[in-house]
Design a protein around this motif. Structure first.
Motif, mmCIF file in Angstrom:
data_model
loop_
_atom_site.group_PDB
_atom_site.id
_atom_site.type_symbol
_atom_site.label_atom_id
_atom_site.label_comp_id
_atom_site.label_asym_id
_atom_site.label_seq_id
_atom_site.Cartn_x
_atom_site.Cartn_y
_atom_site.Cartn_z
ATOM 1 N N GLN A 127 -11.492 -1.795 9.955
ATOM 2 C CA GLN A 127 -11.776 -2.712 8.947
ATOM 3 C C GLN A 127 -11.267 -4.097 8.964
ATOM 4 O O GLN A 127 -12.048 -5.027 8.512
ATOM 5 N N LEU A 128 -10.291 -4.215 9.952
ATOM 6 C CA LEU A 128 -9.708 -5.754 10.054
ATOM 7 C C LEU A 128 -9.876 -5.831 11.606
ATOM 8 O O LEU A 128 -8.597 -5.798 12.244
ATOM 9 N N PRO A 129 -10.744 -5.905 12.205
ATOM 10 C CA PRO A 129 -10.883 -6.148 13.673
ATOM 11 C C PRO A 129 -10.277 -7.156 14.526
ATOM 12 O O PRO A 129 -9.667 -7.125 15.610
ATOM 13 N N ASP A 174 -9.589 1.997 1.903
ATOM 14 C CA ASP A 174 -9.826 1.244 0.493
ATOM 15 C C ASP A 174 -8.767 0.074 0.633
ATOM 16 O O ASP A 174 -9.396 -0.821 0.055
ATOM 17 N N ALA A 175 -7.641 0.376 0.655
ATOM 18 C CA ALA A 175 -6.643 -1.092 0.757
ATOM 19 C C ALA A 175 -7.163 -2.219 1.635
ATOM 20 O O ALA A 175 -6.863 -3.234 1.064
ATOM 21 N N CYS A 176 -7.479 -1.688 2.612
ATOM 22 C CA CYS A 176 -8.018 -2.992 3.661
ATOM 23 C C CYS A 176 -9.310 -3.543 3.196
ATOM 24 O O CYS A 176 -9.384 -4.857 3.290
ATOM 25 N N THR A 177 -10.191 -3.002 2.447
ATOM 26 C CA THR A 177 -11.347 -3.329 1.905
ATOM 27 C C THR A 177 -10.738 -4.413 0.497
ATOM 28 O O THR A 177 -11.332 -5.746 0.619
ATOM 29 N N THR A 178 -9.746 -4.106 -0.109
ATOM 30 C CA THR A 178 -9.218 -4.908 -1.145
ATOM 31 C C THR A 178 -8.484 -6.193 -0.441
ATOM 32 O O THR A 178 -8.724 -7.226 -0.959
ATOM 33 N N PHE A 179 -7.865 -5.956 0.337
ATOM 34 C CA PHE A 179 -7.214 -6.950 1.153
ATOM 35 C C PHE A 179 -7.981 -8.100 1.736
ATOM 36 O O PHE A 179 -7.957 -9.258 1.550
ATOM 37 N N VAL A 219 0.888 -1.163 -0.142
ATOM 38 C CA VAL A 219 0.164 0.067 0.071
ATOM 39 C C VAL A 219 0.949 1.309 0.063
ATOM 40 O O VAL A 219 1.622 1.525 0.841
ATOM 41 N N ALA A 220 0.702 2.123 -1.039
ATOM 42 C CA ALA A 220 1.490 3.212 -0.954
ATOM 43 C C ALA A 220 0.580 4.476 -0.088
ATOM 44 O O ALA A 220 -0.299 5.185 -0.548
ATOM 45 N N GLY A 221 0.998 4.521 1.080
ATOM 46 C CA GLY A 221 0.526 5.309 2.104
ATOM 47 C C GLY A 221 0.764 6.757 2.122
ATOM 48 O O GLY A 221 0.326 7.543 2.872
ATOM 49 N N ASP A 222 2.040 6.980 1.418
ATOM 50 C CA ASP A 222 2.441 8.269 1.164
ATOM 51 C C ASP A 222 2.043 9.124 0.181
ATOM 52 O O ASP A 222 2.826 9.009 -0.911
#
Length: 297
Positions: free
Chosen positions: A209-211, A168-173, A129-132
Motif C-alpha cells: 500500500q505504501l511502497p 484499509d487504514a493505509c488507504t485512508t492514510f 490504527v486498532a490492529g488488535d
C-alpha cells in the motif's frame, strides 16, 4: 526537564542511587566493594552478562592502577553503562509508519496514544490504527484515547483479519494525506512461528500500500516485569525486525537495570519512556541523563 522525569521515576533513583552512594562511600576498592556493587547491579535487573563485564573491567583497571580512587571508579562505571546504551544504532524519533509490537498489558495502546498526542502537538496529522481485532477491550481503549486527545482512530470490524484492517487504514492514510500512521498490533503471546507469520503479513500489506515508506517496528516493554521483559523482547526480536524499544511504566519499578540487560542482548535503541497515566507522561530517552542521575544524587 530531566529533573521532572527523575521525580516521576523516583522509585528507581531512591532504590538504586541511595545504595550506589553507600557503596562508593567506602574507603577502599577491595573485594567487599566489588561484591556489593555486583549484588546491587544484579538486584536491579542489570543482568549477569552486563554485570560481569562491568565488574571484570573495574577489577582489571584497579589491578593495573588505572583506577586508584572511588571517584575514578564511579566515573568508569558511568562510562561503562553509557557505552552499553550507546552501542545501538540511533532510532528515528518520528517515523512516518510505526508498528507497535509487544504482549498484552505491556502498555502498547497507552504509549501509542501518548506518542500520537506528542506528534499532534507538533502540528502533525496522525492516524491511529486498532490492529488488535481479537480483543474488543483493546479497540475500545484506543477509541477512548483517540477521543480524549482528538486523534482519529481507524477501527475495523470485530474479529476482522488485522492485515485487512491495516490495508484499509493505509488507504485512508494515503487518501486523507496523514503525516503519521501508528499501528497498535495484537499482543497475544503465541509461538514464534505464528507471530512471525502475522507480522510478516502486516508488513507485506503496508509495503504494498505504501511502497515508498519505511516501516519502523518498536517493541513496547513493561519496565516492571524485569527479566521477563528481556525474554519477551528476545521472542519478538527473533520473530521480526525491530528498530527500537519503548519502556513503559518506568514509574512503577525500582529496578532500572533492565534497560542495560536488554541493550546488552539485543542492541536496540531505547526511543521513548513513559511513566504515568497522563497523556504528557512520555519523554525521549536520554541515555546520558539517565545514567548520570542513577549514579549521582
Amino acid at each position: 526537564m530531566f529533573n521532572f522525569l527523575k521525580e516521576k521515576i523516583k522509585k528507581i533513583y531512591t532504590s538504586f542511587t541511595t545504595h550506589i552512594s553507600s557503596i562508593f562511600s567506602r574507603n577502599t576498592l577491595d573485594e567487599q566493594f566489588f561484591k556489593e556493587l555486583n549484588d546491587l547491579l544484579i538486584e536491579s535487573d542489570t543482568g549477569t552478562i552486563t554485570t560481569n563485564k562491568i565488574i571484570e573491567k573495574l577489577k582489571n583497571d584497579t589491578a593495573q592502577q588505572k583506577i586508584t580512587t572511588m571517584e575514578q571508579a564511579k566515573q568508569e562505571l558511568e562510562n561503562l553503562l553509557l557505552n552499553n546504551l550507546n552501542n545501538a544504532q540511533p532510532a528515528s524519533l518520528t517515523p512516518k509508519i510505526t508498528l507497535l509490537v509487544g504482549i498484552n498489558g505491556s502498555g502498547k495502546t497507552t504509549f501509542g496514544s501518548k506518542y500520537a498526542h506528542l506528534l499532534q502537538q507538533s502540528g502533525k496529522k496522525v492516524l491511529l490504527v486498532a490492529g488488535d481485532t481479537f480483543r474488543a477491550a483493546a479497540t475500545q481503549q484506543l477509541a477512548e484515547w483517540g477521543s480524549r486527545i482528538g486523534v482519529p482512530v481507524f477501527i475495523g470490524k470485530e474479529n476482522q483479519d488485522p492485515a485487512s484492517v491495516i490495508f484499509d487504514a493505509c488507504t485512508t492514510f494515503k487518501n486523507e494525506h496523514f503525516d503519521h500512521l501508528i499501528i497498535d498490533t495484537a499482543g497475544r503471546l503465541q509461538t514464534k512461528v505464528n507471530l512471525m507469520k502475522e507480522l510478516e503479513k502486516i508488513r507485506k500489506i503496508i509495503n504494498r500500500q505504501l511502497p515508498n515508506e519505511e516501516i519502523h517496528s518498536w517493541i513496547v516493554i513493561d519496565a516492571m516485569l524485569g527479566q521477563n521483559s528481556l525474554r519477551q523482547a528476545e521472542l519478538f526480536h527473533e520473530a521480526t525486525k525491530l528498530d527500537g524499544l519503548i519502556l513503559t511504566k518506568l514509574d512503577g519499578t525500582g529496578k532500572g537495570g533492565i534497560i542495560f540487560a536488554i541493550n546488552e542482548k539485543l542492541q536496540l535503541p531505547i526511543v521513548y519512556v513513559t511513566f504515568g497515566e497522563n497523556v504528557q507522561d512520555i519523554k525521549v530517552f536520554n541515555a546520558q541523563e539517565y545514567v548520570h542521575h542513577l549514579l549521582f544524587e
